[in-house]
Scaffold this motif. Structure first.
Motif, PDB file in Angstrom:
ATOM      1  N   VAL A  67       1.744  -5.942  -9.551  1.00  0.00           N
ATOM      2  CA  VAL A  67       0.628  -6.218  -8.651  1.00  0.00           C
ATOM      3  C   VAL A  67       0.280  -4.964  -7.839  1.00  0.00           C
ATOM      4  O   VAL A  67      -0.900  -4.619  -7.683  1.00  0.00           O
ATOM      5  N   THR A  71      -3.302  -2.994  -7.829  1.00  0.00           N
ATOM      6  CA  THR A  71      -4.109  -2.791  -6.617  1.00  0.00           C
ATOM      7  C   THR A  71      -4.326  -1.306  -6.352  1.00  0.00           C
ATOM      8  O   THR A  71      -5.398  -0.925  -5.866  1.00  0.00           O
ATOM      9  N   GLU A  91       4.385 -16.890  -4.336  1.00  0.00           N
ATOM     10  CA  GLU A  91       3.463 -16.034  -3.603  1.00  0.00           C
ATOM     11  C   GLU A  91       2.950 -14.889  -4.457  1.00  0.00           C
ATOM     12  O   GLU A  91       1.787 -14.492  -4.342  1.00  0.00           O
ATOM     13  N   VAL A  92       3.798 -14.341  -5.312  1.00  0.00           N
ATOM     14  CA  VAL A  92       3.373 -13.245  -6.188  1.00  0.00           C
ATOM     15  C   VAL A  92       2.317 -13.757  -7.166  1.00  0.00           C
ATOM     16  O   VAL A  92       1.330 -13.064  -7.449  1.00  0.00           O
ATOM     17  N   GLN A  94       0.234 -16.248  -6.590  1.00  0.00           N
ATOM     18  CA  GLN A  94      -0.984 -16.447  -5.810  1.00  0.00           C
ATOM     19  C   GLN A  94      -1.676 -15.114  -5.536  1.00  0.00           C
ATOM     20  O   GLN A  94      -2.902 -15.007  -5.619  1.00  0.00           O
ATOM     21  N   LEU A  95      -0.888 -14.098  -5.239  1.00  0.00           N
ATOM     22  CA  LEU A  95      -1.441 -12.766  -5.008  1.00  0.00           C
ATOM     23  C   LEU A  95      -2.087 -12.225  -6.281  1.00  0.00           C
ATOM     24  O   LEU A  95      -3.182 -11.648  -6.239  1.00  0.00           O
ATOM     25  N   SER A  96      -1.440 -12.422  -7.417  1.00  0.00           N
ATOM     26  CA  SER A  96      -1.994 -11.975  -8.701  1.00  0.00           C
ATOM     27  C   SER A  96      -3.337 -12.646  -8.973  1.00  0.00           C
ATOM     28  O   SER A  96      -4.304 -11.992  -9.377  1.00  0.00           O
ATOM     29  N   ALA A  98      -5.392 -13.940  -6.762  1.00  0.00           N
ATOM     30  CA  ALA A  98      -6.375 -13.439  -5.794  1.00  0.00           C
ATOM     31  C   ALA A  98      -6.883 -12.053  -6.193  1.00  0.00           C
ATOM     32  O   ALA A  98      -8.079 -11.768  -6.093  1.00  0.00           O
ATOM     33  N   ILE A  99      -5.991 -11.197  -6.668  1.00  0.00           N
ATOM     34  CA  ILE A  99      -6.409  -9.853  -7.085  1.00  0.00           C
ATOM     35  C   ILE A  99      -7.297  -9.932  -8.318  1.00  0.00           C
ATOM     36  O   ILE A  99      -8.292  -9.208  -8.422  1.00  0.00           O
TER      37      ILE A  99
END
Length: 129
Positions: A67, A71, A91-92, A94-96, A98-99
């Motif tokens: 990730v 970014t 969370e990782v 979810q972050l992936s 979102a990115i």
């Protein structure tokens, strides 16, 4: 001379003492075995726990590094990158997600800007004529 009853009682006391000593010795041996088994179990559980923590943290680190690299590339202006394929529920993940959405939105915004620039260029050419 001792009376037969006292001799009988003495024999019974000696036998009971011998049996009590044997029972106590057996109990101590069982306690030692139990302590050894518990110690082995605790050590095994600790080692297994450490291995699991290592594997889980390595997996999280790997995904988080992916990730971060993505970014960084986006921050440098690279939008033609592959989508992050991690689909975890943590969370990782979810972050992936979102990115990935952010990258698609940035591409869309840049495309709209490019289309608007083309329109402005066409309109300005018409006005020049």
């Amino acid at each position: 001379m001792r009376n037969p009853t006292s001799i009988l009682f003495e024999n019974i006391r000696v036998k009971i003492d011998a049996e009590r000593k044997q029972s106590v010795d057996t109990a101590y041996k069982n306690i030692e075995k139990s302590v050894a088994i518990l110690t082995a179990g605790i050590l095994s559980a600790t080692i297994l726990g450490c291995i699991l923590v290592f594997l889980i943290s390595r997996n999280i680190s790997h995904n988080l590094n992916l990730v971060v690299k993505t970014t960084d590339r986006i921050a440098k202006g690279e939008l033609n990158i592959e989508e992050i394929k991690y689909r975890g529920k943590d969370e990782v993940g979810q972050l992936s997600t979102a990115i990935n959405h952010m990258t698609m939105n940035l591409r869309s915004i840049i495309q709209e800007i490019a289309n608007s620039a083309i329109e402005v260029d066409e309109e300005s050419s018409i006005l020049k004529k």
